[in-house]
Design an enzyme around this catalytic site. Structure first.
Site, PDB file in Angstrom:
ATOM      1  N   SER A 270       3.637   6.241  -8.239  1.00 47.82           N
ATOM      2  CA  SER A 270       2.683   5.586  -7.341  1.00 47.82           C
ATOM      3  C   SER A 270       3.391   4.429  -6.690  1.00 47.82           C
ATOM      4  O   SER A 270       2.642   3.756  -5.918  1.00 47.82           O
ATOM      5  CB  SER A 270       1.744   4.687  -8.467  1.00 47.82           C
ATOM      6  OG  SER A 270       0.859   5.691  -8.811  1.00 47.82           O
TER       7      SER A 270
ATOM      8  N   SER B  70      -1.099   5.451  -6.603  1.00 46.47           N
ATOM      9  CA  SER B  70      -2.079   4.941  -6.685  1.00 46.47           C
ATOM     10  C   SER B  70      -2.116   3.339  -5.988  1.00 46.47           C
ATOM     11  O   SER B  70      -3.100   2.559  -5.712  1.00 46.47           O
ATOM     12  CB  SER B  70      -2.434   4.602  -8.171  1.00 46.47           C
ATOM     13  OG  SER B  70      -1.456   3.907  -8.802  1.00 46.47           O
TER      14      SER B  70
ATOM     15  N   LYS C   9      -0.576  -5.519  -6.431  1.00 43.25           N
ATOM     16  CA  LYS C   9      -1.700  -4.718  -6.792  1.00 43.25           C
ATOM     17  C   LYS C   9      -2.602  -5.087  -7.969  1.00 43.25           C
ATOM     18  O   LYS C   9      -2.157  -5.925  -8.862  1.00 43.25           O
ATOM     19  CB  LYS C   9      -0.818  -3.353  -7.528  1.00 43.25           C
ATOM     20  CG  LYS C   9      -1.548  -2.191  -7.783  1.00 43.25           C
ATOM     21  CD  LYS C   9      -0.718  -0.999  -8.334  1.00 43.25           C
ATOM     22  CE  LYS C   9      -1.465  -0.008  -8.890  1.00 43.25           C
ATOM     23  NZ  LYS C   9      -0.496   1.258  -9.037  1.00 43.25           N
TER      24      LYS C   9
HETATM   25  N1  GLN Z   1      -0.541  10.052  -9.247  1.00 47.09           N
HETATM   26  C1  GLN Z   1      -0.261  10.001 -10.605  1.00 47.09           C
HETATM   27  C2  GLN Z   1      -1.264  10.000 -11.431  1.00 47.09           C
HETATM   28  O1  GLN Z   1      -2.616  10.218 -11.150  1.00 47.09           O
HETATM   29  C3  GLN Z   1       0.581   9.074 -11.073  1.00 47.09           C
HETATM   30  C4  GLN Z   1       0.004   7.662 -10.876  1.00 47.09           C
HETATM   31  C5  GLN Z   1       0.755   6.425 -11.151  1.00 47.09           C
HETATM   32  O2  GLN Z   1       1.980   6.184 -11.164  1.00 47.09           O
HETATM   33  N2  GLN Z   1       0.145   5.555 -11.593  1.00 47.09           N
HETATM   34  O3  GLN Z   1      -1.345   9.832 -12.750  1.00 47.09           O
END
Ligand code: GLN
Length: 494
Positions: free
Chosen positions: A182, A158, A83
Site C-alpha cells: 500500500s 490503499s 494517511k
Molecule cells: N492491497 C492489499 C490489500 O488489499 C494491500 C493493502 C495494504 O498494504 N494495506 O490487502
C-alpha cells in the site's frame, strides 16, 4: 496551475533549508500548499481532512522558534500529509470508514510526534481504502481518490490519498502504511518514491492495526533525498510498540552520497516477477530501468524466488485472519458508533450487529469473514497454520537470494494506473495488483518503489528495489544514482 518555481514544487529538503535559513517563512509554505489543496483537491480527492487552522498555527510556531534563534528541526516548515489511519491528537481519524466517522484521536501516533518534533507541519489527513484494504482507494467509505496524472484513473491504494497529495504538490511529503504493497503500489502509479521500511524499523504506535505481523509505516516523496530525510526522522526504537526493533539510529541522508555509480553492485532480477498478463508497456519501461542499472555499472543476473506463486494466497489467509481479530474492537461500545446505541430496544448483541453491519463496507466484511473462517477451530491448522509455514519458505527464498546479490529489482505493479471501476467488481483482479509487493511484507525486509518511466499513454511506471532487512540505506543509494541518470518525471501540467 503551477509554475516550476512555485513553492509547492520545492522538495522537502529545499523547504527545510530555506525555512531554517529564513529565506521563506513556514507560514508562507503552508499557505501555498493549502491554496494548492483548495484549487485542486475537489478534483483529486486526496484529503479527508484538511487541517487549515492547526497547520498554520504549527507553521507560525516554527517561524517563531527560528526567529528566536532556536535550533531548526530537520523538517522545519515541511508540509506533511498523513494517511487517515494514523492518530493525531484532537483530529478525526476515520480509516476511510463510516464506522469511525467523528472519532477523535486522543494522542499522537509516534510518527506524528516525531514529525512535529522535527518542525514538520501536518497539513491534512488523507484518503485510503477502508481500513487500508484495497489497491485503488475506491474502497473508501467517503469518496474515491483520483490519479493526478489522469483523473479517470485510480492512484493505487490503499494509501492513494497520500500518494496523490505528494504527486500533485499538495504536500511535500506524506506517510502511508504498507501491509501488502500500500505504499509501493500507489507510489508507482503516481510516479513518486514510496518506501516500505523493514518490519520494526518505524514505530506503529498510533497506527490503526490491519494485519499486525505485516503493517509498516513509511514515507512518500518526490525525490530520493526527501525519502531518506523522512526516514531519518521516522525510524528508531519506540518502547510503545512491542514489535519495534532495537537498532542504532542511522542518518540516511548522510549515507545517500556514499555511491556515485553502481559499480560492483549485484542486482538480482527474480524471474517469477515477470508474469504473463503484465501490461507490455509497463514491462518495457521496467526492462529499460534494468538496463539503466547496468549502464551505471551494476551487474544484473536472473534469480529465482520459487515460492512467489504462493505469496498472494498466503497473504490472503494471514492478513484477513489478523484483520478479523484486530477489527473486533469496532463493536459500537469501545470503538465505532452507530445509531444502534440510541435504540431503546437494543441489547448488546444487536448493538454489535447493527454497528458493524452498517459501519463496515463490503471489502472489510469480506476480509472479516475470510479471516474468521481461516481461524476457526478445525480449520486453523489447515489454513492459518499452513500459511505461516509457507511464509517461512517465502522468507527463506529472500535469504537465499541475498546470499549472492545485494538487491533485487522488479516491477512494482503488473500495470500502470487502471481506470476507476475497472477492477472494483472483481476482488481477485484487485488482489493480483499486489503480486510483486506482497512477498516483501511476508518476509519483512525493506522495499522501495521509484519512478522509472512513463507508458505511451503518459502514465508512470514504478521500479521496485528490495534489500535485506535494515538495508534501507542501500536502497536509497541505488535510487539516488538511478535518479541522477534518469531524472524522475515531474507532474507539473496541472
Ligand atoms: N492491497 C492489499 C490489500 O488489499 C494491500 C493493502 C495494504 O498494504 N494495506 O490487502
Amino acid at each position: 496551475m503551477s509554475a516550476p518555481n512555485d513553492i509547492t514544487r520545492w522538495s522537502a529538503a529545499q523547504i527545510a533549508a530555506r525555512v531554517a535559513g529564513r529565506e521563506v517563512r513556514a507560514e508562507e509554505v503552508a499557505r501555498a500548499h493549502l491554496e494548492r489543496i483548495s484549487g485542486l483537491d475537489k478534483e483529486v480527492g486526496a484529503f479527508i481532512t484538511v487541517l487549515e487552522e492547526s497547520s498554520l498555527a504549527q507553521a507560525r510556531e516554527v517561524d517563531r522558534r527560528i526567529a528566536a534563534g532556536e535550533a531548526a528541526g530537520r523538517l522545519s516548515g515541511v508540509p506533511v500529509a498523513i494517511k487517515d489511519n494514523m492518530l493525531m491528537e484532537g483530529t478525526e481519524t476515520t480509516c476511510g470508514s463510516r464506522i469511525l466517522k467523528g472519532y477523535r484521536a486522543p494522542y499522537d501516533a509516534t510518527v506524528v510526534g516525531r514529525l512535529k518534533a522535527a518542525g514538520a507541519v501536518i497539513i491534512g489527513k488523507t484518503n485510503l481504502d477502508e481500513f487500508a484494504m484495497g489497491s485503488s482507494t475506491e474502497n473508501s467509505s467517503f469518496f474515491p481518490t483520483r490519479n493526478p496524472w489522469a483523473l479517470d484513473r485510480v492512484p493505487g491504494g490503499s494509501s492513494g490519498g497520500s500518494a496523490a497529495a505528494v504527486a500533485a504538490g499538495m504536500a511535500a511529503l506524506s506517510l502511508g502504511s504498507d501491509t501488502g504493497g500500500s505504499i509501493r503500489q500507489p507510489a508507482a502509479l503516481c510516479g513518486i518514491v514510496g518506501l516500505k521500511p523493514t518490519y520494526g524499523l518505524v514505530s506503529r504506535y498510533g497506527l490503526v492495526a490491519f494485519a499486525s505481523s505485516l503493517d509498516q509505516i513509511g514515507p512518500f516523496a518526490r525525490t530520493t533525498e526527501d525519502a531518506a530525510l523522512a526516514l531519518s526522522v521516522l525510524a528508531g526504537h519506540d518502547p510503545l510498540d512491542s514489535t519495534s526493533a532495537e537498532v542504532e539510529p542511522r542518518d540516511y541522508l548522510r549515507e545517500l552520497e556514499g555511491r556515485k555509480d553502481l559499480k560492483g553492485l549485484r542486482v538480482g532480477v527474480p524471474k517469477e516477477y515477470f508474469i504473463e498478463g503484465m501490461e507490455p508497456d509497463a514491462e518495457r519501461s521496467v526492462r529499460e530501468g534494468l538496463k539503466t542499472l547496468e549502464e551505471l555499472g551494476a551487474r544484473t543476473c536472473e534469480v529465482s524466488l520459487p515460492h512467489t506463486r504462493f505469496a498472494v494466497s498466503t497473504y490472503y489467509l494471514i492478513a484477513p485472519a489478523e484483520a478479523s481479530s484486530n477489527l473486533a474492537r469496532f463493536d459500537g461500545v469501545r470503538y465505532g458508533s452507530s445509531e444502534a446505541r440510541q435504540d431503546r430496544e437494543a441489547n448488546l448483541l444487536s448493538v454489535y450487529e447493527r454497528t458493524r453491519g452498517e459501519g463496515f463496507g463490503p471489502e472489510v466484511k469480506r476480509r472479516i469473514m475470510l479471516g474468521t473462517y481461516a481461524l476457526s477451530s478445525g480449520y486453523y491448522d489447515a489454513y492459518y497454520g499452513k500459511a505461516q509455514r509457507v511464509r517461512t519458505l517465502i522468507r527463506q527464498d529472500f535469504d537465499e537470494a541475498f546470499q549472492s546479490v545485494d538487491i533485487l529489482a522488479s516491477p512494482t505493479s503488473p500495470s500502470a494506473a487502471f481506470r476507476l471501476g475497472e477492477k472494483s467488481g472483481d476482488p481477485m483482479q484487485m488482489y493480483l495488483s499486489d503480486i510483486f509487493t506482497i512477498p516483501c511484507n511476508l518476509a519483512g525486509n525493506a522495499g522501495i518503489s521509484i519512478p522509472c518511466g512513463l507508458t505511451s499513454a503518459g502514465l508512470p511506471v514504478g521500479l521496485q528495489l528490495l534489500a535485506p532487512t535494515f538495508e534501507e540505506g542501500r536502497l536509497f543509494q541505488v535510487s539516488r544514482v538511478f535518479e541522477r541518470a534518469r531524472p524522475f518525471p515531474v507532474l507539473d501540467a496541472r
